[in-house]
Each structure stands twice: as C-alpha cells, then as structure tokens.
Design a protein around this motif. Sequence first.
Motif, PDB file in Angstrom:
ATOM      1  N   GLU A 179       1.415  33.369 -37.984  1.00 42.23           N
ATOM      2  CA  GLU A 179       2.856  33.132 -37.985  1.00 42.23           C
ATOM      3  C   GLU A 179       3.484  33.562 -39.304  1.00 42.23           C
ATOM      4  OE1 GLU A 179       4.970  32.293 -35.550  1.00 42.23           O
ATOM      5  OE2 GLU A 179       3.173  32.614 -34.330  1.00 42.23           O
ATOM      6  N   SER A 180       2.771  33.317 -40.393  1.00 42.28           N
ATOM      7  CA  SER A 180       3.266  33.734 -41.700  1.00 42.28           C
ATOM      8  C   SER A 180       3.337  35.262 -41.790  1.00 42.28           C
ATOM      9  CB  SER A 180       2.347  33.196 -42.802  1.00 42.28           C
ATOM     10  OG  SER A 180       2.779  33.646 -44.073  1.00 42.28           O
ATOM     11  N   LEU A 181       2.314  35.933 -41.250  1.00 47.51           N
ATOM     12  CA  LEU A 181       2.312  37.400 -41.249  1.00 47.51           C
ATOM     13  C   LEU A 181       3.469  37.929 -40.410  1.00 47.51           C
ATOM     14  CD1 LEU A 181       1.022  40.070 -42.007  1.00 47.51           C
ATOM     15  CD2 LEU A 181      -0.492  39.844 -40.021  1.00 47.51           C
ATOM     16  N   LYS A 182       3.728  37.293 -39.261  1.00 44.82           N
ATOM     17  CA  LYS A 182       4.848  37.726 -38.420  1.00 44.82           C
ATOM     18  C   LYS A 182       6.172  37.602 -39.178  1.00 44.82           C
ATOM     19  CE  LYS A 182       3.019  36.734 -33.788  1.00 44.82           C
ATOM     20  NZ  LYS A 182       3.192  35.928 -32.546  1.00 44.82           N
ATOM     21  N   GLY A 183       6.316  36.505 -39.929  1.00 45.81           N
ATOM     22  CA  GLY A 183       7.541  36.321 -40.709  1.00 45.81           C
ATOM     23  C   GLY A 183       7.705  37.401 -41.759  1.00 45.81           C
ATOM     24  N   GLN A 184       6.610  37.768 -42.415  1.00 44.77           N
ATOM     25  CA  GLN A 184       6.661  38.839 -43.424  1.00 44.77           C
ATOM     26  C   GLN A 184       7.025  40.171 -42.781  1.00 44.77           C
ATOM     27  OE1 GLN A 184       2.972  38.903 -45.625  1.00 44.77           O
ATOM     28  NE2 GLN A 184       3.092  36.721 -46.121  1.00 44.77           N
ATOM     29  N   ILE A 185       6.446  40.433 -41.612  1.00 42.35           N
ATOM     30  CA  ILE A 185       6.742  41.688 -40.904  1.00 42.35           C
ATOM     31  C   ILE A 185       8.209  41.732 -40.515  1.00 42.35           C
ATOM     32  CG2 ILE A 185       6.349  42.963 -38.754  1.00 42.35           C
ATOM     33  CD1 ILE A 185       3.421  42.053 -38.919  1.00 42.35           C
ATOM     34  N   ARG A 186       8.716  40.608 -40.008  1.00 42.72           N
ATOM     35  CA  ARG A 186      10.119  40.557 -39.578  1.00 42.72           C
ATOM     36  C   ARG A 186      11.048  40.842 -40.769  1.00 42.72           C
ATOM     37  NH1 ARG A 186      11.596  38.411 -34.854  1.00 42.72           N
ATOM     38  NH2 ARG A 186       9.628  37.248 -34.745  1.00 42.72           N
ATOM     39  N   GLU A 187      10.736  40.249 -41.926  1.00 43.67           N
ATOM     40  CA  GLU A 187      11.549  40.482 -43.126  1.00 43.67           C
ATOM     41  C   GLU A 187      11.496  41.949 -43.548  1.00 43.67           C
ATOM     42  OE1 GLU A 187      10.333  37.871 -46.224  1.00 43.67           O
ATOM     43  OE2 GLU A 187      10.933  36.037 -45.170  1.00 43.67           O
ATOM     44  N   ARG A 188      10.287  42.522 -43.504  1.00 44.94           N
ATOM     45  CA  ARG A 188      10.148  43.926 -43.916  1.00 44.94           C
ATOM     46  C   ARG A 188      10.907  44.853 -42.968  1.00 44.94           C
ATOM     47  NH1 ARG A 188       6.965  47.723 -42.064  1.00 44.94           N
ATOM     48  NH2 ARG A 188       5.562  46.296 -40.979  1.00 44.94           N
ATOM     49  N   LEU A 189      10.789  44.606 -41.665  1.00 39.87           N
ATOM     50  CA  LEU A 189      11.491  45.443 -40.689  1.00 39.87           C
ATOM     51  C   LEU A 189      13.004  45.363 -40.890  1.00 39.87           C
ATOM     52  CD1 LEU A 189       9.452  44.752 -37.424  1.00 39.87           C
ATOM     53  CD2 LEU A 189       9.500  46.879 -38.745  1.00 39.87           C
ATOM     54  N   GLU A 190      13.499  44.135 -41.073  1.00 41.41           N
ATOM     55  CA  GLU A 190      14.949  43.979 -41.219  1.00 41.41           C
ATOM     56  C   GLU A 190      15.437  44.578 -42.530  1.00 41.41           C
ATOM     57  OE1 GLU A 190      15.959  39.900 -40.440  1.00 41.41           O
ATOM     58  OE2 GLU A 190      15.584  40.114 -38.278  1.00 41.41           O
ATOM     59  N   ALA A 191      14.580  44.584 -43.571  1.00 40.83           N
ATOM     60  CA  ALA A 191      14.937  45.256 -44.817  1.00 40.83           C
ATOM     61  C   ALA A 191      15.023  46.764 -44.592  1.00 40.83           C
ATOM     62  CB  ALA A 191      13.914  44.945 -45.903  1.00 40.83           C
ATOM     63  N   GLU A 192      14.092  47.302 -43.790  1.00 42.77           N
ATOM     64  CA  GLU A 192      14.133  48.735 -43.454  1.00 42.77           C
ATOM     65  C   GLU A 192      15.385  49.059 -42.643  1.00 42.77           C
ATOM     66  OE1 GLU A 192      10.550  49.670 -41.433  1.00 42.77           O
ATOM     67  OE2 GLU A 192       9.265  49.389 -43.203  1.00 42.77           O
ATOM     68  N   TYR A 193      15.701  48.210 -41.677  1.00 46.00           N
ATOM     69  CA  TYR A 193      16.900  48.427 -40.868  1.00 46.00           C
ATOM     70  C   TYR A 193      18.152  48.392 -41.758  1.00 46.00           C
ATOM     71  CZ  TYR A 193      13.821  47.237 -36.901  1.00 46.00           C
ATOM     72  OH  TYR A 193      12.802  47.199 -35.989  1.00 46.00           O
ATOM     73  N   ALA A 194      18.168  47.421 -42.689  1.00 46.32           N
ATOM     74  CA  ALA A 194      19.331  47.284 -43.571  1.00 46.32           C
ATOM     75  C   ALA A 194      19.495  48.525 -44.442  1.00 46.32           C
ATOM     76  CB  ALA A 194      19.186  46.041 -44.448  1.00 46.32           C
ATOM     77  N   GLY A 195      18.378  49.073 -44.913  1.00 48.48           N
ATOM     78  CA  GLY A 195      18.440  50.290 -45.723  1.00 48.48           C
ATOM     79  C   GLY A 195      18.992  51.465 -44.925  1.00 48.48           C
ATOM     80  N   ALA A 196      18.529  51.612 -43.678  1.00 51.80           N
ATOM     81  CA  ALA A 196      19.021  52.692 -42.822  1.00 51.80           C
ATOM     82  C   ALA A 196      20.498  52.492 -42.495  1.00 51.80           C
ATOM     83  CB  ALA A 196      18.198  52.765 -41.535  1.00 51.80           C
ATOM     84  N   VAL A 204      -5.625  40.409 -33.142  1.00 51.13           N
ATOM     85  CA  VAL A 204      -4.374  39.918 -33.734  1.00 51.13           C
ATOM     86  C   VAL A 204      -4.457  38.404 -33.794  1.00 51.13           C
ATOM     87  CG1 VAL A 204      -1.859  39.832 -33.530  1.00 51.13           C
ATOM     88  CG2 VAL A 204      -3.091  41.901 -32.863  1.00 51.13           C
ATOM     89  N   ASP A 205      -4.952  37.904 -34.919  1.00 43.94           N
ATOM     90  CA  ASP A 205      -5.141  36.472 -35.076  1.00 43.94           C
ATOM     91  C   ASP A 205      -5.007  36.089 -36.544  1.00 43.94           C
ATOM     92  OD1 ASP A 205      -7.424  37.480 -36.228  1.00 43.94           O
ATOM     93  OD2 ASP A 205      -8.762  36.846 -34.600  1.00 43.94           O
ATOM     94  N   ASP A 206      -5.346  34.853 -36.848  1.00 43.02           N
ATOM     95  CA  ASP A 206      -5.210  34.375 -38.225  1.00 43.02           C
ATOM     96  C   ASP A 206      -6.098  35.159 -39.179  1.00 43.02           C
ATOM     97  OD1 ASP A 206      -3.377  32.507 -37.422  1.00 43.02           O
ATOM     98  OD2 ASP A 206      -4.779  30.823 -37.374  1.00 43.02           O
ATOM     99  N   GLU A 207      -7.261  35.623 -38.692  1.00 42.46           N
ATOM    100  CA  GLU A 207      -8.160  36.385 -39.557  1.00 42.46           C
ATOM    101  C   GLU A 207      -7.526  37.714 -39.977  1.00 42.46           C
ATOM    102  OE1 GLU A 207     -11.011  35.442 -40.985  1.00 42.46           O
ATOM    103  OE2 GLU A 207     -10.454  33.508 -40.133  1.00 42.46           O
ATOM    104  N   LEU A 208      -6.832  38.359 -39.046  1.00 44.35           N
ATOM    105  CA  LEU A 208      -6.118  39.590 -39.380  1.00 44.35           C
ATOM    106  C   LEU A 208      -5.060  39.290 -40.431  1.00 44.35           C
ATOM    107  CD1 LEU A 208      -5.373  42.594 -38.822  1.00 44.35           C
ATOM    108  CD2 LEU A 208      -3.748  41.742 -37.127  1.00 44.35           C
ATOM    109  N   ALA A 209      -4.335  38.183 -40.249  1.00 41.23           N
ATOM    110  CA  ALA A 209      -3.287  37.816 -41.202  1.00 41.23           C
ATOM    111  C   ALA A 209      -3.865  37.647 -42.601  1.00 41.23           C
ATOM    112  CB  ALA A 209      -2.596  36.540 -40.753  1.00 41.23           C
ATOM    113  N   LYS A 210      -5.022  37.014 -42.694  1.00 40.28           N
ATOM    114  CA  LYS A 210      -5.647  36.788 -44.002  1.00 40.28           C
ATOM    115  C   LYS A 210      -6.056  38.100 -44.660  1.00 40.28           C
ATOM    116  CE  LYS A 210      -7.202  32.139 -42.809  1.00 40.28           C
ATOM    117  NZ  LYS A 210      -8.355  31.261 -42.468  1.00 40.28           N
ATOM    118  N   LYS A 211      -6.447  39.090 -43.858  1.00 37.72           N
ATOM    119  CA  LYS A 211      -6.794  40.402 -44.417  1.00 37.72           C
ATOM    120  C   LYS A 211      -5.608  41.040 -45.121  1.00 37.72           C
ATOM    121  CE  LYS A 211     -10.528  41.764 -41.276  1.00 37.72           C
ATOM    122  NZ  LYS A 211     -10.990  42.771 -40.285  1.00 37.72           N
ATOM    123  N   TYR A 212      -4.404  40.695 -44.667  1.00 36.37           N
ATOM    124  CA  TYR A 212      -3.187  41.259 -45.257  1.00 36.37           C
ATOM    125  C   TYR A 212      -2.501  40.267 -46.201  1.00 36.37           C
ATOM    126  CZ  TYR A 212      -3.563  45.342 -42.289  1.00 36.37           C
ATOM    127  OH  TYR A 212      -3.997  46.511 -41.699  1.00 36.37           O
ATOM    128  N   GLY A 213      -3.237  39.232 -46.620  1.00 39.09           N
ATOM    129  CA  GLY A 213      -2.741  38.344 -47.655  1.00 39.09           C
ATOM    130  C   GLY A 213      -1.833  37.225 -47.182  1.00 39.09           C
TER     131      GLY A 213
END
Length: 443
Positions: A266-283, A252-261
């Motif tokens: 930190e940028s990947l964590k922000g994207q994950i947080r947004e996606r999770l909260e969008a899922e929560y909002a939908g539910a 779990v490092d910057d290289e993993l983040a780059k694999k996911y674009g």
Amino acid sequence: MQVTEKQNEGLKRAYAITVTADELDAKVNEKLTEAQPEIEMKGFRKGKVPMALLKKQFGERLLGESMQEAIDGAMNEHFEQTGDRPAAQPEVKMTNEEWKAGDDVHVEMSYEALPDVPDLDYSQIEVGKMTVKADDAAVDDALKSLAENAQDFEDRAEGEAAQDGDQVVIDFVGKIDGEAFEGGAAEDYPLTLGSNSFIPGFEEQLTGVKAGDEKAVEVKFPEEYGAENLAGKDAVFDVTVKAVKAPKAAEVDDELAKKYGAEDLESLKGQIRERLEAEYAGAARQVMKRNLLDKLDEMVSFELPPSLVEAEAKQIAHQLYHDEHPDDHGHDHGEIEPTDEHKKLAERRVRLGLLLAELGQKAEIEVTDAEMTQAIMNQARQYPGQERAFFDFVRQNPQMQQQMRAPIFEDKVIDHIAEQATVTETEVTKEELEKAVEQLDEE
C-alpha cells in the motif's frame, strides 16, 4: 570628446566618436602621475623620476590603454545618456587606420538597440490548466512494470532449450590459440541471453542450449577492446551449461514493495500515485505554459532587432537539419538557408524572449545560486562517474551557465505571470493530456 549621430533608423544606430590627442595625452599624464610615487629608476630615488623620463619610458605603452579606456568611457556615457541597450556587443572600429601618436582618434560605433517592450496587465490573461488524477489502472500498470524489472528466474523443465531473455548458468574457459588467458574463466556465471553483456556473438550462440550441454563458443574480440592483448583476437570459449532458467516477474506483494524501499504494498502504491501525478502535473504545466506564451504573443507587437531574428532563424534551421539527419554529426554540411517558416518561428522566439526578459527584470526575478546548483546536479546525473568533472566544467564555463540559467529564469517569469492571471483548472483523463502534449510537438 565628441559623439556624432550617423544613423538612427528603426533599431539601427551608428555614431562617430572622436577622442582628441590632447584628451589622450591628459589620460597618459594622469596615469603617470598616479604611478610616479611607486616608480624606481637607476639614478633616481623612488618617486623622484622626472615626468618627461617616465613619459618617454612608458608613454607609448600607456597610450593604447588610455585610448581603449577613453573609447569605453565614451560608449558607457552614451548608453547612460540615451538609455539605449544594445541587442549584442556593439561593433567598434577605427576610421583613421593610419593613426599615429599625436593624432586624434576617430571611431565608429554601430549596434542594434533593444526595443521598448510594452507593459502588460496580467490580470487580463485567461488560460486553462489540465489536472489528472492517477487512477488505479495507471498504478497497476506501474506496479506490473516494477515487477518485470525485479524479475527472478526459475528453472525450465528438464531438456527445455534456452530462449532469448532466459538466464543460463555456465562455467566457461576462454582460450586463444589453445591457451587459456587471464580473466577468461568463471564458474556458475548467471548470463541473461540478449543482455549484450558479453563479447558480440557470444550470447547468440547459447540460444537453444540445454542444461548439461557443452559448447565451444567461437568469437572475435573487438578491435577497440579494453585489454590490448585480446583486442582483435579470435577466441574459443569452452562452455558448460549447468542450468537454463526462464524469466519470472516478481509477485506484486509486500516483498516487491520492500525491494523498492517501501514498507508494504500500500505504501508503494501511494508512492507510485504521487510520482505519476507529479509527472502529469509537469506535462500539464508544459501545455499551460505554451498556451500562456500564445496569449502573450497575441498581446504584444514591437520591432525586433534583425540580427537577433537572423541568428535565431539560422539556429532553428541548423537544429532541424540535424533532427532530420541524425547520422550527420558534423558541421561541414554547408550553409543551411532558413525558410520563411523558420524566420516566423524565430520572430516569435525573439519577441517572447525579449518580453519575458523585460517582465522578469521589472519583477526583479533572479535565479538563485541554490537553483543553479540543483540544475547542474540534475544534469550531472546523466554522466555517471563523471559528476564532479561535469560540475567543475559548468562552474568554469559562463556560456554553459547561461544556457542552464535561461530556462530556469523563463519558468520563474511564467510562474510570476500565472500567479496574476486567471488560471482555470479542468480535470481530464491521462489520454487527453497525452494528446495535448503530442500537439505541442506537432506545432
């Protein structure tokens, strides 16, 4: 033309419609007069064919057309005058079955009218809405899952046997009756055991092999195999195991983040947080929507068209049967009699469906072409490689379009109501939201 009321009980309506022979004859003459200037006939100049000859030649054909137009006109005029809206296509039948040219036409029309739906004061509605923040633990769990999906493989210790989930690097040659066949050989092929990417039975026989092993893998090609020359044939694969590798989750490092674009972790964590909260909002929205529908259901009471309730109850019973018997894919299971519970649920669905349709119409809510296109594209993604075919199928199928348009319309009406209602937001945990969603499925 005469329309006589035969039944007016509750929502049931029946009317007798009489179209006189003179009215039909006048319609036929009207059509012939309109067409006469363009008609040519041997022995007559264009537009000069006598009306009597035209009537003899085309009158019978136009009579049926005129009859249908007269009946349709009478029905449309009736609905305009009464304000009735039929719940389904009216049933229309001729009552003088031995009708012949020169007779009046007697028709009976019956239908169930849609009920009058009361106006509601949305501001009187109070409903709660859950909100959930994505905490660090949820983000870390998601990162761990991404790391597992992006796993690498590393060599096992010398002499260590391959396990399910390991990757074996192999050379192989496939043979049928001792002869190698085209497409049955490869070198340095990385095969993950348990991936089911090879012929059934192949991967299982490599569990326990070690680097340097040679093994004859005996398999049988499936009967429905794509290559006809191999389908159903017994084969032997001579396999040389060149390496055995164990799965290793990515770091779990910057290289993993780059694999996911993402640019970095930190940028990947922000994207994950947004996606999770969008899922929560939908539910959370689904929970709020159910609560809002419950409120609406409590606020209204009106007579329901029996045919709509019956059809919906049968649909519910049929769907629940297949949910309980997932292996029964046919429809030859006979009639499934709806229970009282099915009928009660059907009444709720029909009542709310009519209510939302009426509220949406009054609010002039429409589903735009862009919204429909987006919905079709979203569903088309479930058919990889066939997206265009699915898109064309929906565009050519009005019933399918209506099935996709209905939930979009319903959600827009719900949003319209929620904007005017009192919605109180309450922050809850992910577990509390999940419990509320589970309760929806149980109800």
